[in-house]
Enzyme design. Structure first.
Site, short mmCIF file in Angstrom:
data_model
loop_
_atom_site.label_atom_id
_atom_site.label_comp_id
_atom_site.label_asym_id
_atom_site.label_seq_id
_atom_site.Cartn_x
_atom_site.Cartn_y
_atom_site.Cartn_z
N GLY A 143 -12.20 -23.95 0.20
CA GLY A 143 -11.97 -23.36 -1.10
C GLY A 143 -10.59 -22.73 -1.21
O GLY A 143 -9.99 -22.33 -0.22
N SER A 144 -10.09 -22.66 -2.43
CA SER A 144 -8.84 -21.93 -2.68
C SER A 144 -9.15 -20.44 -2.63
O SER A 144 -10.30 -20.02 -2.57
CB SER A 144 -8.28 -22.32 -4.04
OG SER A 144 -7.94 -23.70 -4.09
N GLY A 145 -8.09 -19.62 -2.66
CA GLY A 145 -8.26 -18.18 -2.59
C GLY A 145 -8.01 -17.62 -1.21
O GLY A 145 -8.10 -16.41 -1.00
N SER A 153 17.58 13.65 -1.21
CA SER A 153 18.16 14.99 -1.14
C SER A 153 18.76 15.24 0.24
O SER A 153 19.87 15.77 0.36
CB SER A 153 17.10 16.05 -1.43
OG SER A 153 16.64 15.95 -2.75
N MET A 161 21.55 17.14 -9.17
CA MET A 161 22.02 18.32 -8.47
C MET A 161 23.54 18.44 -8.54
O MET A 161 24.10 19.54 -8.43
CB MET A 161 21.56 18.27 -7.01
CG MET A 161 22.11 17.09 -6.22
SD MET A 161 21.37 16.89 -4.58
CE MET A 161 21.99 18.32 -3.74
N PRO A 213 15.18 19.51 -11.12
CA PRO A 213 14.84 20.37 -9.98
C PRO A 213 15.94 20.43 -8.92
O PRO A 213 16.14 21.47 -8.29
CB PRO A 213 13.56 19.73 -9.42
CG PRO A 213 13.58 18.33 -9.93
CD PRO A 213 14.24 18.38 -11.26
N HIS A 221 -15.11 -14.72 1.79
CA HIS A 221 -15.49 -15.15 0.45
C HIS A 221 -16.03 -13.98 -0.37
O HIS A 221 -16.76 -14.17 -1.33
CB HIS A 221 -16.53 -16.27 0.52
CG HIS A 221 -16.03 -17.49 1.21
ND1 HIS A 221 -16.38 -17.79 2.51
CD2 HIS A 221 -15.17 -18.46 0.81
CE1 HIS A 221 -15.76 -18.92 2.87
NE2 HIS A 221 -15.03 -19.34 1.85
N GLY A 233 26.44 8.52 -3.87
CA GLY A 233 25.26 8.74 -4.71
C GLY A 233 25.38 8.13 -6.08
O GLY A 233 24.38 7.98 -6.79
#
Length: 603
Positions: free
Chosen positions: A82-84, A473, A521, A582, A247, A512
């Site tokens: 089967g596929s999958g 940071s 900052m 912040p 399966h 940066g």
């Protein structure tokens, strides 16, 4: 233009269709497919389209080697199901592995007619026989078996091996052991033998023996979901399914969630226990090939953790790991789980595993034993530092300690506020990151007095933050401090400190990519740096630093009205950014802490 096309497409979706889609989503998971019925065909077509070494067999869901005519005189190897289970099975087509595969619909055995067509195609190319490698599932056994009988009736030499490597069941079921990821190793061994010119009977006998020395066990955090269907089983948040197939069927045990080390140890105990009829006879001194297989939905981060745990656990039992294959080999759609496969090997078998193959999904594994290999290289020695020209523990050094202690206390006190500000635009960890830096500095100070030389102090802080602070940071502060230290090597007067600020800001902008006004900052630091230019003029004093701190605080507050131009916040709608940045708040607070200590020293 893209937008008119999108609008045109959207206009074709009526409200009733939207309602039906929403209704369906409560029962089935979303999938990026064109249609449920055609997904297996589309997936195979996509693989073949992007791989010049493969071809489709017209009118059938069959993929074959594109150089089929070069196999005259060799044994052909066909597999499928089967596929999958991608990349199985078509991902293992290639020189040194499979000649072709026959794919069914998702989790459905392929049609007898397509299997027979594939057998005929390889026979017409001049192969001297065909071996069908079949996983032990009723539908696969029946359909491949029937195709084999029909082909033999036509005079085509065909043999079939049924692979059952499941180690989940302690008592043997009538149906036998399920075929799992170990089947891929059989593909590899058979492919190497066929490429070396072995005959059909020899390959069949050899792989049948190899399959007896192999076992696989799976574990999953939840089920998978077949396109157009609901999840196959449900697990609570603290449960894990052990011993499941590929399966979506439930396993043999439902256990409580545990650490990766604990789950891997439990799996290996189960797989190797003599009380388990389907165990692999692995003991101290055994040599094995280990496969760590992603069942489809596990992150690569988790896969690495599981692989490390498996290697450590096996080596702790005295087992030699000759090779380790880690990746996605046989999946169960999007199942977030793994399977472990153990294959007992000797040197002749290892040579077959190591043999070259062009199969797309076979990993480029080093032909070196995992066990016994040196895994760590000694870290390079740190360069010798110039001696600190100023006395450690002197007035300057004590002042540095007071400044750093105040900065640390400030950042620890701001942790919750910075995290709250960061949740609007990032992952909410800005305060945690700065607190981590503060605790690292506190620990460093306990080890002894810091260097009194400003250049050495900033360089030491840069290394500490790069190692302990983490995130962008940590990198930005590390850049800033490393660059700022350079002008202070020659002089430490106020003009030199102004030059240090300039150098730090330049480095932050260079790497940066932020600029003043980008809501980072840098805005606070840049505002302070502009004020500190006055230190380069005669008559400079501490009052200038006070003005610089006020400018930094004003700049931090002003970021609430800015549209982010850099950093993670730049991906967020400006309408959601109504609080100050912040990072800018933290930078201004650091400068305020420095000022307060220096002012108290002057008083």
């Amino acid at each position: 233009m893209i937008r008119p096309k999108w609008n045109q497409l959207w206009s074709q979706v009526d409200p009733v269709t939207c309602w039906l889609c929403d209704l369906g989503q409560s029962h089935t998971s979303k999938k990026l497919v064109n249609s449920v019925a055609g997904c297996a065909d589309d997936a195979l077509a996509g693989l073949v389209t992007c791989n010049p070494n493969l071809q489709l067999l017209q009118g059938h869901r069959v993929a074959l080697r594109s150089d089929l005519d070069s196999l005259k005189g060799q044994v052909a190897l066909l597999s499928g199901g089967g596929s999958g289970h991608e990349p199985a099975h078509a991902g293992f087509i290639g020189k040194g592995m499979l000649t072709g595969v026959i794919a069914g619909a998702v989790f459905t055995s392929p049609a007898v007619g397509s299997i027979l067509a594939a057998i005929r195609a390889v026979a017409q190319a001049g192969t001297v026989g065909t071996l069908l490698i079949v996983k032990n599932y009723t539908g696969d056994r029946l359909n491949f078996g029937l195709a084999r009988e029909q082909a033999r009736a036509e005079g085509i030499p065909v043999e079939m091996v049924v692979i059952g490597d499941d180690s989940a069941f302690t008592v043997l079921k009538k149906a036998g052991r399920r075929g799992l990821c170990g089947t891929v190793l059989i593909h590899k061994v058979a492919g190497a033998l066929a490429e070396a010119g072995a005959g059909l009977e020899e390959i069949t006998d050899r792989v049948s023996e190899v399959a007896k020395a192999m076992g696989t066990l799976g574990v999953s955090l939840s089920s998978c979901s077949v396109p157009g269907s609901k999840p196959t089983f449900e697990l609570s948040a603290d449960e894990v399914e052990l011993g499941l197939g590929i399966h979506g069927e439930a396993g043999v045990h439902r256990i409580k969630m545990a650490t990766a080390d604990e789950i891997v140890a439990l799996m290996l105990d189960h797989m190797t226990s003599c009380s388990n009829v389907s165990h692999v006879p692995v003991r101290s001194g055994s040599s094995v090939v280990l496969m760590v297989n992603n069942l489809g939905g596990l992150s690569f981060l988790e896969l690495g953790i599981i692989a490390d745990a498996a290697v450590r656990s096996l080596e702790g039992r005295g087992v030699k790991i000759a090779r380790a294959l880690v990746g996605t080999f046989m999946s169960a759609l999007d199942m977030p789980g793994i399977s472990l496969t153990l294959l007992l090997v000797d040197e002749p078998l290892l040579k077959l595993i190591d043999a070259e193959t062009t199969a797309l999904a076979w990993p480029n594994v080093a032909k070196v034993s995992v066990t016994g290999r040196k895994r760590c290289r000694a870290a390079p020695a740190k360069p010798l530092e110039a001696p600190d020209s100023t006395a450690a523990g002197g007035a300057a050094s004590k002042q540095m300690v007071l400044v750093l202690e105040r900065v640390c206390a400030t950042l620890l006190g701001l942790e919750e506020r910075l995290n709250a500000l960061d949740r609007a635009a990032g992952d909410g960890d800005c305060g945690t990151t700065h607190s981590c830096a503060a605790r690292a500095i506190q620990g460093w100070l306990k080890e002894g007095p810091p260097p009194a030389s400003p250049a050495q102090l900033l360089s030491k802080l840069a290394l500490l933050l790069l190692e302990k602070m983490g995130g962008s940071s940590g990198a930005l502060y590390g850049l800033f401090l490393t660059a700022a230290a350079q002008p202070l090597k020659a002089k430490t007067d106020l003009p030199a400190w102004s030059a240090a600020m300039d150098a730090g800001l330049e480095a932050m902008q260079k790497y940066g990519k932020a600029a003043p006004g980008d809501r980072t900052m840098l805005d606070s630091l840049w505002a302070a740096g502009q004020e500190l230019q006055a230190w380069k003029s005669p008559g400079a004093n501490l009052q200038i630093l006070s003005k610089a701190v006020k400018s930094a605080e004003a700049a931090a507050e002003a970021t609430r009205n800015m549209e982010a131009g850099a950093g993670r916040a730049s991906y967020i709608s400006s309408a959601r950014l109504d609080q100050p940045d912040p990072g800018a708040v933290a930078a201004a607070a650091i400068l305020r802490a420095i000022l307060e200590v220096l002012q108290s020293q002057e008083a």
